[in-house]
Design a protein around this motif. Structure first.
Motif, PDB file in Angstrom:
ATOM      1  N   VAL A 185       0.962  -1.553  -0.209  1.00  0.00           N
ATOM      2  CA  VAL A 185       0.224   0.017   0.072  1.00  0.00           C
ATOM      3  C   VAL A 185       1.173   1.137   0.182  1.00  0.00           C
ATOM      4  O   VAL A 185       0.867   2.523  -0.357  1.00  0.00           O
ATOM      5  CB  VAL A 185      -0.758   0.311   0.956  1.00  0.00           C
ATOM      6  N   GLN A 186       2.237   1.193   0.887  1.00  0.00           N
ATOM      7  CA  GLN A 186       2.841   2.522   1.277  1.00  0.00           C
ATOM      8  C   GLN A 186       3.032   2.609  -0.405  1.00  0.00           C
ATOM      9  O   GLN A 186       3.586   3.845  -0.930  1.00  0.00           O
ATOM     10  CB  GLN A 186       4.071   2.057   2.141  1.00  0.00           C
ATOM     11  N   PRO A 197       8.251   8.175  -4.180  1.00  0.00           N
ATOM     12  CA  PRO A 197       7.151   8.979  -5.471  1.00  0.00           C
ATOM     13  C   PRO A 197       5.696   8.558  -5.474  1.00  0.00           C
ATOM     14  O   PRO A 197       4.593   9.002  -5.961  1.00  0.00           O
ATOM     15  CB  PRO A 197       7.843   8.752  -6.266  1.00  0.00           C
ATOM     16  N   GLY A 198       5.468   6.919  -5.443  1.00  0.00           N
ATOM     17  CA  GLY A 198       4.801   5.961  -5.156  1.00  0.00           C
ATOM     18  C   GLY A 198       4.056   6.363  -7.166  1.00  0.00           C
ATOM     19  O   GLY A 198       5.251   6.724  -7.424  1.00  0.00           O
ATOM     20  N   THR A 206      -7.703   4.572  -2.262  1.00  0.00           N
ATOM     21  CA  THR A 206      -7.220   3.440  -3.199  1.00  0.00           C
ATOM     22  C   THR A 206      -6.262   2.437  -3.487  1.00  0.00           C
ATOM     23  O   THR A 206      -6.849   1.004  -4.026  1.00  0.00           O
ATOM     24  CB  THR A 206      -7.349   4.172  -4.651  1.00  0.00           C
ATOM     25  N   ALA A 207      -4.921   2.459  -2.706  1.00  0.00           N
ATOM     26  CA  ALA A 207      -4.083   1.798  -2.814  1.00  0.00           C
ATOM     27  C   ALA A 207      -4.560   0.587  -2.031  1.00  0.00           C
ATOM     28  O   ALA A 207      -4.938  -0.461  -2.415  1.00  0.00           O
ATOM     29  CB  ALA A 207      -2.791   2.186  -1.963  1.00  0.00           C
ATOM     30  N   ALA A 208      -4.921   1.288  -0.737  1.00  0.00           N
ATOM     31  CA  ALA A 208      -5.837  -0.665  -0.143  1.00  0.00           C
ATOM     32  C   ALA A 208      -6.533  -1.504  -0.920  1.00  0.00           C
ATOM     33  O   ALA A 208      -7.162  -2.501  -1.288  1.00  0.00           O
ATOM     34  CB  ALA A 208      -6.585   0.233   1.294  1.00  0.00           C
ATOM     35  N   LEU A 210      -7.393  -2.147  -3.965  1.00  0.00           N
ATOM     36  CA  LEU A 210      -6.622  -2.220  -5.686  1.00  0.00           C
ATOM     37  C   LEU A 210      -6.114  -3.478  -4.943  1.00  0.00           C
ATOM     38  O   LEU A 210      -5.490  -4.724  -5.176  1.00  0.00           O
ATOM     39  CB  LEU A 210      -5.351  -1.715  -5.605  1.00  0.00           C
ATOM     40  N   ILE A 211      -4.904  -3.396  -3.220  1.00  0.00           N
ATOM     41  CA  ILE A 211      -4.364  -4.476  -2.806  1.00  0.00           C
ATOM     42  C   ILE A 211      -5.037  -5.642  -2.406  1.00  0.00           C
ATOM     43  O   ILE A 211      -4.921  -7.269  -2.993  1.00  0.00           O
ATOM     44  CB  ILE A 211      -3.167  -4.008  -1.898  1.00  0.00           C
ATOM     45  N   ASN A 212      -6.113  -5.493  -1.738  1.00  0.00           N
ATOM     46  CA  ASN A 212      -7.023  -6.379  -1.210  1.00  0.00           C
ATOM     47  C   ASN A 212      -7.989  -6.949  -2.559  1.00  0.00           C
ATOM     48  O   ASN A 212      -8.770  -7.784  -2.322  1.00  0.00           O
ATOM     49  CB  ASN A 212      -8.599  -5.786  -0.738  1.00  0.00           C
ATOM     50  N   GLU A 213      -8.506  -6.353  -4.120  1.00  0.00           N
ATOM     51  CA  GLU A 213      -9.521  -6.535  -5.294  1.00  0.00           C
ATOM     52  C   GLU A 213      -7.396  -7.556  -5.360  1.00  0.00           C
ATOM     53  O   GLU A 213      -7.660  -8.677  -6.016  1.00  0.00           O
ATOM     54  CB  GLU A 213      -9.248  -5.346  -6.283  1.00  0.00           C
ATOM     55  N   PHE A 214      -6.347  -7.180  -6.191  1.00  0.00           N
ATOM     56  CA  PHE A 214      -5.526  -7.848  -7.169  1.00  0.00           C
ATOM     57  C   PHE A 214      -4.479  -9.119  -5.502  1.00  0.00           C
ATOM     58  O   PHE A 214      -3.928  -9.766  -6.499  1.00  0.00           O
ATOM     59  CB  PHE A 214      -4.777  -7.514  -7.092  1.00  0.00           C
TER      60      PHE A 214
END
Length: 935
Positions: A185-186, A197-198, A206-208, A210-214
């Protein structure tokens, strides 16, 4: 073989966090014997002492260490050169305290660990993993989110600021994922504080998602083509390598070569002689006594340092409290030299300027007053006229006798006023700083008693010196009118006889110093030191430079607009006369009332004490829903105000020498922390009307330059979504949706793609109205619809967003219990009338609801402004104006995109690191030859 294993408990303290927390939470402190800064050391030792005292009993740690950063550089800088590049250097007075905190740790017989090339977080990660693998428990004492990736399987965190333990569920609450996916997520969200930069445009939420989805970052990047949102999908594809680098930057090196063994960290009792010796060396008397009592030994004796002497000056200036006859006139270099010597002896001085005008851009310096200790004050006359005040405008312009040469006095004072070791104390110091800046003196560092009072007492009273003196010192200052007179016969201060000027001016400096001695320690007691140090005091030089810069204004454009407004008013007057049935003086409330209520017989009229009908804006707005005439009157009044307040008046404010308009910002003008603009007020120019936009066209850039506007998008709604936890709004902001369309869709059940402008407009009015506690009456006026329909909209709004009602109720309940509300950054806004009855109760309730939101927004832009100058350093650009949520810059052509990028980064990250908002801050940027184009 290690003895550390099951049943053992390792406590790892994030020492760097302790140091910075101590430094920023506590007032400055110096060692009396030599002036060494020790405030952060004192706070650090107090935290260590509390930790030792609290960690007793069955759950006490068996092993402990304090971990420090070796330096600002680590192996991550080799991976990414810009890692932490934007972090400012530590404050100068903190640097010598770093090694002392290591000594303090060892004095408590606690291991102090730092390793070159690695950050404290890596060492904490390495030792935590070793202890976990050995079967032991670990408590990490820190609030650093970067350490949350370590939590689980016997490792937990303890946030000492919130007195809260953080386990796996606590990590989920913070990141929306469990510890093993925190790094992923970070890596996506990045970190503006550490310059990781991320993925641009992807925040934590949004990051969380995406990570939970994939499942994990590698899978997400491998399957990025499956992401539905086009912009997000392209970002993941284009920035994949940057995201992978970010992942490496945020991953702690738990396998690093750490030469420390767990057995070396076993808890040991401190050696009384070593600990008390260190505390005595630091001259921490209270701590020494506490430690001695705890260890059962006698505290070491500490000799009080001798105070420097200044008999010569004290003989000349007796210290008699508020004895105005004893204040001194400083007439020559020898006398001023003695004062300067005493200023250096004391390390601070209260200072005040006397001038010919309240406008800093037009004022001429007449004299300077100084105060070094209560009752010890003097005045340096520099430009008093020989004619005094009796000869009026045509008096003698020769200088009065008994004054120093202006140049000589400034030459002697300039080194003192610019010396970083001497604190200059003022009341409304921005005024004095600008007066000095105009003669080439850069006054720093400063303290400001007006701003201290504002941090302490916002909402209770005003913060002018006379009121503060009467309220807190029980002393009524000499009124200025007794010297200058009033009306047409008033004189300027340079016409005041010197003997009278000495009493008045020296008293001002004396009062200022006494207020400073009273307020300074109260800041810490009231827990507003950080507010004052971070958001009030640093803003003074920033605003002073903005005001001195001013903004260029096109006089011809204003003149043309004034003529156009006059014509439009004449046309409206004809239309109004037709609707009224006869001509009348539209600017006369009395005649208007007679037309509306006597002749037309409109309902709802009320007469005042004089017998005249009320025709205020609220009355006309109500009537406008029933009849056309009141709406035309409101339009006429708006044009009339624009003409008189702006297009006519602004021409008078153009400075003869600079060709620019120089507004003045009041830092303590609004209870919520919003800045107020005066002489002229540039914050109330309407932006939603064609006429208001045309006025902004008159504000132009210098040749070869452009204006750049950066404006927070719907910041108060974003803060509301964060504070009230409104998930629908949070998601809409995170997804970058049109928030008003999203609200309308939620309220009225209309799909966003079928949204009409009228429905969106209604939702927008409700969104903004709710923040200010709008009623059905108010919304009806804004939308010019019947009240029952407007009330229905509001009722439906609260049904769809119940969290908003809960937030309102909680804010009012807190205010009633504590007599104040607080912003997310700790600003205290007093609400003295919250428990009153009658008409004030409703106003106080609405103010309490709004203050947290508006105050937090004001805090964020203040934080951005104080960081902005460093961020744009090196660019041919300067910050000119602040209009609530907007900052306006002037920059050479060709550099505007760089300016926008740097300024946007500062503004969007302004809440951090103190606060991580649940919604992203978004800043819109624009460029133009004039303000209207840029905005």
């Amino acid at each position: 073989m290690s003895n550390f294993g099951k049943g053992h408990h390792l406590m790892l303290v994030d020492g760097s966090a302790f140091i910075f927390r101590a430094y920023h939470a506590l007032p400055p402190l110096t060692r009396k014997s030599d002036g060494l800064p020790v405030g952060a050391v004192s706070g650090f030792v107090n935290m260590l002492f509390k930790m030792v005292e609290d960690n007793q009993g069955a759950d006490a740690p068996t092993h402990v260490a304090v971990i420090f950063d070796y330096s600002s550089k680590s192996f991550r800088n080799e991976l990414y050169a810009d890692y932490k590049a934007h972090r400012p250097p530590p404050p100068e007075d903190l640097v010598p305290q770093f090694p002392l905190t290591r000594t303090a740790t060892r004095a408590f017989n606690i291991p102090s660990i730092e390793i070159e090339g690695f950050e404290a977080d890596d060492i904490i990660g390495c030792l935590s993993c070793r202890a976990r693998d050995a079967g032991g428990r670990v408590t990490i004492v820190s609030s650093d989110k970067d350490l949350m990736q370590l939590v689980g399987d016997g490792v937990e965190m303890f946030d000492p600021m919130k007195n809260k333990r953080i386990d796996r569920e606590g990590v989920w609450e913070k990141f929306g994922v469990y510890p093993e996916r925190v790094v992923d997520v970070q890596a996506l969200a990045g970190d503006s504080v550490d310059n990781v930069p991320g993925a641009p445009g992807i925040g934590l939420k949004t990051a969380a998602l995406l990570i939970n989805e994939f499942g994990d970052l590698d899978t997400l990047l491998a399957r990025a083509e499956e992401v539905k949102q086009p912009k997000r999908r392209q970002t993941l594809i284009d920035k994949a390598e940057q995201i992978r680098i970010s992942q490496k930057l945020v991953t702690l090196d738990c396998a690093m070569d750490c030469p420390v063994t767990l057995d070396e960290l076993e808890v040991k009792e401190p050696d009384p002689e070593v600990l008390l010796g260190f505390l005595a060396e630091m001259e921490f008397r209270t701590l020494s006594k506490r430690a001695a009592d705890k260890l059962g030994v006698e505290a070491p004796a500490m000799k009080e340092p001798e105070s420097p002497k200044a008999e010569e000056l004290r003989e000349e200036v007796p210290q008699i409290p508020f004895e105005e006859a004893e204040y001194v006139c400083i007439r020559d270099a020898e006398a001023l030299g003695r004062w300067i010597a005493y200023i250096y002896e004391r390390g601070h001085v209260a200072i005040d300027t006397e001038t010919t005008s309240l406008s800093e851009m037009r004022a001429e310096l007449v004299g300077i007053s100084l105060c070094v200790t209560p009752g010890l004050a003097g005045y340096i006359p520099l430009a008093h006229k020989a004619g005094g005040g009796d000869e009026g405008l045509f008096g003698n312009d020769d200088l009065a006798e008994g004054q120093m040469s202006f140049a000589e006095a400034i030459d002697l004072l300039k080194p003192v006023l610019e010396d970083p070791s001497i604190l200059k104390i003022g009341q409304n110091m921005k005024y004095d700083a600008k007066i000095f800046a105009r003669i080439g003196v850069d006054v720093a560092p400063i303290d400001d008693t007006m701003l201290m009072s504002y941090a302490l007492h916002a909402g209770l009273h005003n913060h002018g010196m006379d009121e503060l003196s009467e309220r807190y010192l029980a002393h009524t200052p000499i009124p200025i009118k007794s010297l200058l007179g009033s009306g047409k016969s008033a004189i300027t201060f340079d016409r005041v006889p010197i003997d009278d000027a000495v009493k008045y001016a020296a008293e001002d400096a004396d009062i200022t110093l006494r207020l400073w001695e009273l307020f300074k320690p109260r800041l810490h007691a009231a827990k507003v030191t950080r507010v004052y140090e971070r958001m009030e005091r640093p803003l003074v030089p920033v605003l002073a430079r903005m005001e001195l810069a001013g903004i260029k204004v096109d006089r011809d454009h204003l003149y043309a607009m004034s003529n156009a407004f006059a014509q439009k008013m004449a046309m409206l007057e004809e239309e109004i006369a037709a609707k009224a049935g006869r001509p009348f003086n539209v600017g006369s409330p009395k005649q208007l009332g007679e037309i509306l209520f006597d002749e037309l017989g409109l309902p709802g009229g009320k007469k005042g004490k004089t017998g005249a009908w009320g025709t205020g804006a609220d009355v006309l707005e109500d009537l406008a829903t029933e009849h056309e005439l009141p709406g035309l009157i409101l339009d006429w009044r708006q044009i009339s105000k624009l003409k008189s307040t702006y297009t006519d008046a602004l021409q008078e404010h153009i400075h003869a020498d600079t060709g620019r308009v120089h507004t003045c910002y009041s830092i303590a003008g609004a209870n919520t922390g919003r800045l107020a603009s005066t002489d002229p007020n540039l914050q109330n120019i309407p932006v939603r009307t064609e006429e208001g936009r045309r006025i902004r066209e008159a504000f132009i850039a210098e040749p070869g330059h452009v204006l750049v506007s950066l404006d927070y998008s719907q910041i108060e709604l974003r803060i509301l979504a964060h504070i009230a936890g409104i998930e629908q709004l949070r998601e809409a902001f995170a997804e970058g949706q049109d928030i008003h369309a999203a609200t309308a869709s939620e309220m009225f059940g209309v799909p966003i793609e079928q949204m009409t402008p009228d429905i969106r407009r209604q939702a927008k009015a409700i969104n903004f109205g709710v923040i200010y506690g709008i009623s059905g009456f108010g919304l009806a006026r804004n939308l010019r619809i019947p009240r029952d329909e407007a009330q229905g909209f509001i009722d439906r709004y609260f049904e769809r967003f119940p969290g908003i009602r809960a937030y309102m109720d909680e804010s009012v309940a807190f205010a009633k219990e504590h007599g104040r509300v607080e912003t997310l950054f700790g600003r205290r806004i007093q609400t003295p009338e919250i428990n009153a009855r009658g008409p004030h109760a409703g106003f106080a309730r609405r103010a309490a609801i709004n203050a947290r939101i508006q105050g937090t927004a004001a805090d964020i832009i203040r934080r951005a402004m104080t960081r902005m100058e460093a961020a744009i350093e090196g660019l041919p650009a300067r910050m000119l104006l602040q209009v609530h949520d907007e900052l306006l810059f002037e920059v050479e052509e060709g550099h505007e995109e760089t300016l926008i990028a740097r300024a946007r980064e500062v503004m969007e990250g302004a809440a951090q690191p103190a606060l991580q908002l649940a919604v992203p801050l978004v800043v819109d940027g624009g460029v133009g030859r004039n303000w209207a184009e840029a905005h």
